[in-house]
Design a protein around this motif. Structure first.
Motif, PDB file in Angstrom:
ATOM      1  N   ALA A 161       0.579  -1.171   0.369  1.00 41.89           N
ATOM      2  CA  ALA A 161      -0.225  -0.192  -0.280  1.00 41.89           C
ATOM      3  C   ALA A 161       1.197   1.244  -0.208  1.00 41.89           C
ATOM      4  CB  ALA A 161      -0.851  -0.147   0.760  1.00 41.89           C
ATOM      5  N   THR A 162       2.633   1.126   0.351  1.00 43.88           N
ATOM      6  CA  THR A 162       2.574   2.474   0.670  1.00 43.88           C
ATOM      7  C   THR A 162       3.894   2.425  -0.496  1.00 43.88           C
ATOM      8  OG1 THR A 162       4.264   1.385   2.215  1.00 43.88           O
ATOM      9  CG2 THR A 162       2.568   3.052   2.544  1.00 43.88           C
ATOM     10  N   ARG A 163       4.414   1.580  -1.302  1.00 38.48           N
ATOM     11  CA  ARG A 163       5.648   1.272  -1.629  1.00 38.48           C
ATOM     12  C   ARG A 163       5.378   0.228  -2.776  1.00 38.48           C
ATOM     13  NH1 ARG A 163      10.134   0.617   3.013  1.00 38.48           N
ATOM     14  NH2 ARG A 163       8.627   2.201   4.202  1.00 38.48           N
ATOM     15  N   PRO A 164       4.511   0.277  -4.290  1.00 43.81           N
ATOM     16  CA  PRO A 164       4.135  -0.529  -4.220  1.00 43.81           C
ATOM     17  C   PRO A 164       4.707  -0.564  -5.856  1.00 43.81           C
ATOM     18  CG  PRO A 164       2.900   1.013  -4.939  1.00 43.81           C
ATOM     19  CD  PRO A 164       3.343   1.491  -3.610  1.00 43.81           C
ATOM     20  N   GLY A 165       5.917   0.315  -6.227  1.00 38.22           N
ATOM     21  CA  GLY A 165       6.880   0.098  -7.293  1.00 38.22           C
ATOM     22  C   GLY A 165       7.960  -0.718  -6.729  1.00 38.22           C
ATOM     23  N   SER A 166       8.604  -0.680  -5.676  1.00 43.47           N
ATOM     24  CA  SER A 166      10.066  -0.546  -5.267  1.00 43.47           C
ATOM     25  C   SER A 166       9.542  -1.977  -4.331  1.00 43.47           C
ATOM     26  CB  SER A 166      10.913   0.037  -4.497  1.00 43.47           C
ATOM     27  OG  SER A 166       9.361   0.733  -3.397  1.00 43.47           O
ATOM     28  N   ILE A 167       8.534  -3.089  -4.191  1.00 38.80           N
ATOM     29  CA  ILE A 167       8.538  -3.962  -3.555  1.00 38.80           C
ATOM     30  C   ILE A 167       9.410  -5.211  -3.621  1.00 38.80           C
ATOM     31  CG2 ILE A 167       7.070  -5.268  -5.226  1.00 38.80           C
ATOM     32  CD1 ILE A 167       5.802  -6.023  -1.909  1.00 38.80           C
TER      33      ILE A 167
END
Length: 156
Positions: A63-69
């Motif tokens: 939810a807070t960092r979807p692009g850098s998982i």
């Protein structure tokens, strides 16, 4: 007096702080658990330093960092404020502390802080169910005994 050591689950799924979040999620899936105890190796002993839950992964990672998982590590999303219980600690004391801190799961450690198990509020249901079953059986036997004592006896 029931202790945490008696009730905790001795099979604990663990993860290290520097492991990738995606690997932690796979481990949860593979082990069918909603929580991993985050441990550090200290002189060959596993010492809990945090917890990571399925909720931490969803809320803290997706939810807070979807692009850098792919780059996220467990230490980035784990609950670092750790509430623990000692094996010899009475159940009611630990439950009271869990309630005060608003946690449902606690790692259980020995006297020197080495991980021995995990306890979840859900585990208490099994314990309570066993005692209720014994109580129901006692009541059934009491009824049978009373019925036998009050029924008329056939003449010999």
């Amino acid at each position: 007096m029931t202790t945490m050591g008696e009730l905790c689950n001795r099979t604990v799924s663990i993860v290290e702080p520097r492991e990738r979040v995606i690997d932690a999620a796979r481990r949860m899936r593979d082990h069918h658990v909603g929580c991993l105890v985050v441990v550090e190796d200290r002189d060959g002993a596993r010492v809990p330093v945090g917890l990571v839950t399925d909720r931490d992964l969803v809320v803290g990672a997706l939810a807070t960092r979807p692009g850098s998982i792919e780059q996220l590590e467990v230490r980035d999303v784990m609950s670092a404020h750790l509430v623990i219980a000692r094996e010899e600690e009475p159940l009611l004391d630990a439950l009271s502390r869990m309630r005060a801190h608003g946690v449902r799961r606690v790692p259980v450690v020995d006297r020197v802080g080495v991980l021995q198990g995990i306890f979840a509020v859900d585990d208490i249901l099994e314990h309570v169910t066993e005692h209720l079953d014994q109580l129901v059986r006692l009541l059934g036997r009491e009824r049978d005994h009373e019925r036998d004592a009050t029924s008329p006896r056939a003449p010999s």
